[in-house]
Design a protein around this motif. Structure first.
Motif, mmCIF file in Angstrom:
data_model
loop_
_atom_site.group_PDB
_atom_site.id
_atom_site.type_symbol
_atom_site.label_atom_id
_atom_site.label_comp_id
_atom_site.label_asym_id
_atom_site.label_seq_id
_atom_site.Cartn_x
_atom_site.Cartn_y
_atom_site.Cartn_z
ATOM 1 N N UNK A 140 23.553 63.661 -6.679
ATOM 2 C CA UNK A 140 23.247 62.691 -7.731
ATOM 3 C C UNK A 140 21.735 62.582 -7.921
ATOM 4 N N UNK A 141 21.134 63.595 -8.532
ATOM 5 C CA UNK A 141 19.706 63.549 -8.813
ATOM 6 C C UNK A 141 19.441 62.571 -9.938
ATOM 7 N N UNK A 142 18.375 61.788 -9.774
ATOM 8 C CA UNK A 142 17.967 60.856 -10.825
ATOM 9 C C UNK A 142 16.451 60.736 -10.771
ATOM 10 N N UNK A 143 15.865 60.636 -11.923
ATOM 11 C CA UNK A 143 14.411 60.500 -11.986
ATOM 12 C C UNK A 143 14.038 59.137 -11.435
ATOM 13 N N UNK A 144 13.111 59.134 -10.456
ATOM 14 C CA UNK A 144 12.790 57.909 -9.746
ATOM 15 C C UNK A 144 11.562 57.184 -10.231
ATOM 16 N N UNK A 145 10.375 57.655 -9.841
ATOM 17 C CA UNK A 145 9.167 56.853 -10.004
ATOM 18 C C UNK A 145 8.358 57.130 -11.266
ATOM 19 N N UNK A 146 8.867 57.904 -12.194
ATOM 20 C CA UNK A 146 8.133 58.172 -13.424
ATOM 21 C C UNK A 146 7.245 59.396 -13.361
ATOM 22 N N UNK A 147 7.110 60.007 -12.192
ATOM 23 C CA UNK A 147 6.277 61.205 -12.081
ATOM 24 C C UNK A 147 6.998 62.427 -12.648
ATOM 25 N N UNK A 148 8.323 62.444 -12.544
ATOM 26 C CA UNK A 148 9.117 63.563 -13.044
ATOM 27 C C UNK A 148 9.672 63.188 -14.416
ATOM 28 N N UNK A 149 9.458 64.075 -15.402
ATOM 29 C CA UNK A 149 9.979 63.838 -16.750
ATOM 30 C C UNK A 149 11.328 64.527 -16.936
ATOM 31 N N UNK A 150 11.520 65.656 -16.262
ATOM 32 C CA UNK A 150 12.744 66.441 -16.445
ATOM 33 C C UNK A 150 12.953 67.300 -15.213
ATOM 34 N N UNK A 151 14.212 67.603 -14.906
ATOM 35 C CA UNK A 151 14.526 68.525 -13.808
ATOM 36 C C UNK A 151 15.721 69.364 -14.211
#
Length: 189
Positions: A140-151
C-alpha cells in the motif's frame, strides 16, 4: 543620532525575527511548501542550501526498491524526471534505519532483505553515495510528506528512456542492471 540608529536596527531585527517565525510556521503547517520553493531555485542554490544545513560530510543514499522483476522509480516534487528514492543519512543513523525512515516518510512502506550494492565518492565533493537494494515490504504505497509527486513500478527491461531519468541516477541504474546480470554485489568506487 545613535539612539535613532539603534532603534531602527532593533526594529529591523524584530521584523526579521517575526518573518523567520512566520516562515517556519508556514513550513510546519504546509510541509509541501518547502519543496515548492526549493523547486524554483537554481540547482547551485539548492546544493548551497543542502550544504549549509547539513553535516559537512554528507552521506547520500539511493534505494533500489524491488517488487518481483520490477523497480520503483519516483518523481520528486522538485524534479521533472524519474529517479530512485533516496535521501541523506541522518547523524547517528545506520544505513538500514535511513532506508526505513525515508521510505516510511515518503511512501509509507518498508524494505526487507536490505543489501548494500555500491559505495561511491562523488568527485570533487564531500559526498559519499551508497546504493542499497531490497524487497518491498507492504503493498500500500502512498505519497507521504510532499517530497514525492509520483511513483511507479517499472519492469526492469522497460525503464524510462535515459533522458527521462535524473542525470545523477543514470549511472547507478546502469551499474545495477549490469550487476543483476553478473550477480555482482558491493562495489566501491
Amino acid at each position: 543620532m545613535f539612539r535613532s540608529l539603534f532603534a531602527s536596527a532593533k526594529k529591523l531585527l524584530l521584523w526579521m525575527l517575526l518573518f523567520a517565525l512566520l516562515l517556519a510556521a508556514a513550513f510546519v503547517y504546509f510541509p509541501g511548501l518547502k519543496y515548492s520553493l526549493y523547486r524554483v531555485l537554481p540547482p547551485k542554490v539548492r546544493w548551497d542550501i543542502s550544504y549549509a544545513v547539513s553535516d559537512k560530510f554528507l552521506v547520500g543514499m539511493v534505494y533500489f526498491v524491488e517488487r518481483g522483476d520490477q523497480l520503483l522509480l519516483v518523481k520528486h516534487s522538485y524534479q521533472d524526471k524519474w529517479g530512485l528514492p533516496g535521501g541523506w543519512l541522518d547523524k547517528n543513523e545506520t544505513f538500514e534505519q535511513s532506508v526505513r525512515r525515508e521510505l516510511r516518510e515518503e511512501l509509507g512502506v518498508g524494505l526487507t532483505n536490505i543489501e548494500m550494492l555500491e559505495v561511491h565518492k562523488i568527485p570533487s565533493s564531500q559526498i559519499i553515495d551508497i546504493a542499497v537494494r531490497g524487497q518491498l515490504q507492504g503493498d500500500k504505497l502512498k505519497i507521504g510528506d510532499g517530497e514525492i509527486a509520483e511513483f511507479r513500478f517499472f519492469d526492469k527491461d522497460a525503464l524510462p528512456a535515459p533522458a527521462d531519468i535524473l542525470y545523477p541516477h543514470r549511472p547507478y541504474i546502469e551499474r545495477y542492471l549490469a550487476g543483476e546480470k553478473a550477480h555482482q554485489r558491493v562495489v566501491v568506487h
